[in-house]
Design a protein around this motif. Structure first.
Motif, PDB file in Angstrom:
ATOM      1  N   ARG A 289      -3.131   1.586  -7.565  1.00 45.58           N
ATOM      2  CA  ARG A 289      -3.937   0.743  -6.425  1.00 45.58           C
ATOM      3  C   ARG A 289      -3.524  -0.714  -6.520  1.00 45.58           C
TER       4      ARG A 289
ATOM      5  N   GLY B 211       1.201   6.023  -7.320  1.00 45.67           N
ATOM      6  CA  GLY B 211      -0.154   6.444  -7.607  1.00 45.67           C
ATOM      7  C   GLY B 211      -0.965   5.628  -8.216  1.00 45.67           C
TER       8      GLY B 211
ATOM      9  N   ALA C 135       0.761  -1.099  -0.049  1.00 45.45           N
ATOM     10  CA  ALA C 135       0.055   0.085  -0.067  1.00 45.45           C
ATOM     11  C   ALA C 135       0.868   1.426   0.095  1.00 45.45           C
ATOM     12  N   GLU C 136       1.832   1.199   0.692  1.00 42.86           N
ATOM     13  CA  GLU C 136       2.992   2.393   0.843  1.00 42.86           C
ATOM     14  C   GLU C 136       3.508   2.451  -0.491  1.00 42.86           C
ATOM     15  N   ARG C 137       4.001   1.417  -1.133  1.00 43.36           N
ATOM     16  CA  ARG C 137       4.363   1.673  -2.542  1.00 43.36           C
ATOM     17  C   ARG C 137       3.576   2.106  -3.574  1.00 43.36           C
ATOM     18  N   ALA C 138       2.263   1.540  -3.457  1.00 46.57           N
ATOM     19  CA  ALA C 138       1.193   1.739  -4.472  1.00 46.57           C
ATOM     20  C   ALA C 138       1.117   3.381  -4.219  1.00 46.57           C
ATOM     21  N   ALA C 139       0.979   3.926  -3.038  1.00 46.87           N
ATOM     22  CA  ALA C 139       0.524   5.309  -2.863  1.00 46.87           C
ATOM     23  C   ALA C 139       1.821   6.225  -3.663  1.00 46.87           C
ATOM     24  N   VAL C 140       3.000   5.872  -3.624  1.00 47.76           N
ATOM     25  CA  VAL C 140       4.373   6.498  -4.293  1.00 47.76           C
ATOM     26  C   VAL C 140       4.035   6.514  -5.748  1.00 47.76           C
TER      27      VAL C 140
ATOM     28  N   SER D 281      -5.448   2.177   3.466  1.00 46.58           N
ATOM     29  CA  SER D 281      -6.174   3.396   2.457  1.00 46.58           C
ATOM     30  C   SER D 281      -6.695   2.535   1.063  1.00 46.58           C
TER      31      SER D 281
ATOM     32  N   ALA E 220      -7.677   3.952  -1.358  1.00 47.78           N
ATOM     33  CA  ALA E 220      -7.131   4.592  -2.319  1.00 47.78           C
ATOM     34  C   ALA E 220      -5.746   4.102  -2.796  1.00 47.78           C
ATOM     35  N   CYS E 221      -5.480   3.399  -1.999  1.00 51.77           N
ATOM     36  CA  CYS E 221      -3.990   2.289  -2.560  1.00 51.77           C
ATOM     37  C   CYS E 221      -4.108   0.744  -2.557  1.00 51.77           C
TER      38      CYS E 221
END
Length: 279
Positions: free
Chosen positions: A142, A140, A133-138, A167, A169-170
């Motif tokens: 999901r 942009g 999830a953290e890497r998906a956020a980086v 999240s 979003a991720c």
């Protein structure tokens, strides 16, 4: 809703041939299968699939993937990856590729049952998914978890336990109609409501259970088989009624692994059927 096809189910054609057929038939998009696979004498869904992009050398193939999709006038509904959630280097590469293609979502694979104690598998997968999830956020994009029989997330109930608190979003969930015939079936609308904002994507196929004769104790034995959309045990029309009631208006990806009809006819009839039951 927009309709796409997962290329695991189009093994006879190259990516360019697949995209051309989908565009000609009026599909909105394509979900590309990305994995290193075994060769086979004849194309098959899982081996020798000609519509699969290999993970090895993926970065150099991205311009071709984008060109094939763009020239057909299709969108990429997602990347159907096969990297286990614990394979962080491969997941990182696939997340980056998903972002480059503008594909928005990447499937990551959850542990199979029988590969360890369930609670230990679940705890480890949750830790890995939090990292994803953290890497998906980086990037942009999901990361999405598919409801799949004989894994730790066969049902929406199991999936919400896995993703809850991350999240939406991720991280999200792919609800898969056909897989749930085999394991994990829950009321459609209740499952969608349970997932809430985590409902990220929908896969549609169908299946049946068939009697295969008595076992040694005399009781009937059963085996699951993939079936055409209109012939399986899942209520496809009821499924879309529940999706509409929930307000889902995203991608619906078809992955029909039945072989009763020739591939091109199978795809054409599936699209006509889905448009009718989703209207």
């Amino acid at each position: 809703m927009r309709f796409s096809v997962f290329t695991a189910s189009t093994p006879d054609w190259t990516p360019a041939e697949t995209a051309a057929v989908l565009a000609d038939q009026g599909w909105d998009g394509v979900e590309w299968r990305v994995t290193d696979q075994d060769d086979a004498p004849e194309p098959g869904f899982w081996k020798g699939n000609r519509a699969t992009w290999p993970l090895t050398g993926l970065e150099s193939a991205l311009p071709a993937m984008a060109r094939v999709t763009r020239e057909a006038g299709l969108a990429v509904s997602g990347i159907g990856g096969y990297a286990p959630v614990s394979a962080r280097a491969d997941v990182e590469r696939l997340l980056a590729a998903t972002a480059t293609l503008g594909a928005q979502r990447l499937r990551v694979i959850m542990p199979a049952l029988g590969t360890g104690h369930y609670r230990e598998l679940f705890t480890a997968a949750r830790d890995d998914l939090a990292w994803v999830a953290e890497r998906a956020a980086v990037h942009g994009v999901r990361a999405v978890v598919e409801l799949h029989h004989r894994t730790i997330v066969a049902s929406a109930s199991a999936a919400i336990r896995l993703v809850d608190g991350l999240s939406p979003a991720c991280v999200g969930v792919i609800h898969d109609l056909g897989n749930l015939v085999i394991e994990g079936q829950e009321d459609y609308l209740a499952a969608f409501q349970m997932l809430g904002d985590y409902l990220a994507h929908v896969h549609v196929k169908n299946a049946v259970w068939r009697a295969v004769g008595p076992g040694q104790d005399g009781s009937t034995r059963w085996r699951e088989e993939w079936a055409p959309l209109r012939d399986g045990q899942a209520d496809v029309a009821g499924y879309f009624e529940a999706l509409r009631a929930h307000g889902y208006d995203g991608w619906v990806t078809v992955e029909d692994f039945s072989t009763v009809l020739p591939l091109e006819r199978r795809l054409r009839e599936n699209l006509a059927y889905l448009r009718r039951v989703s209207a």
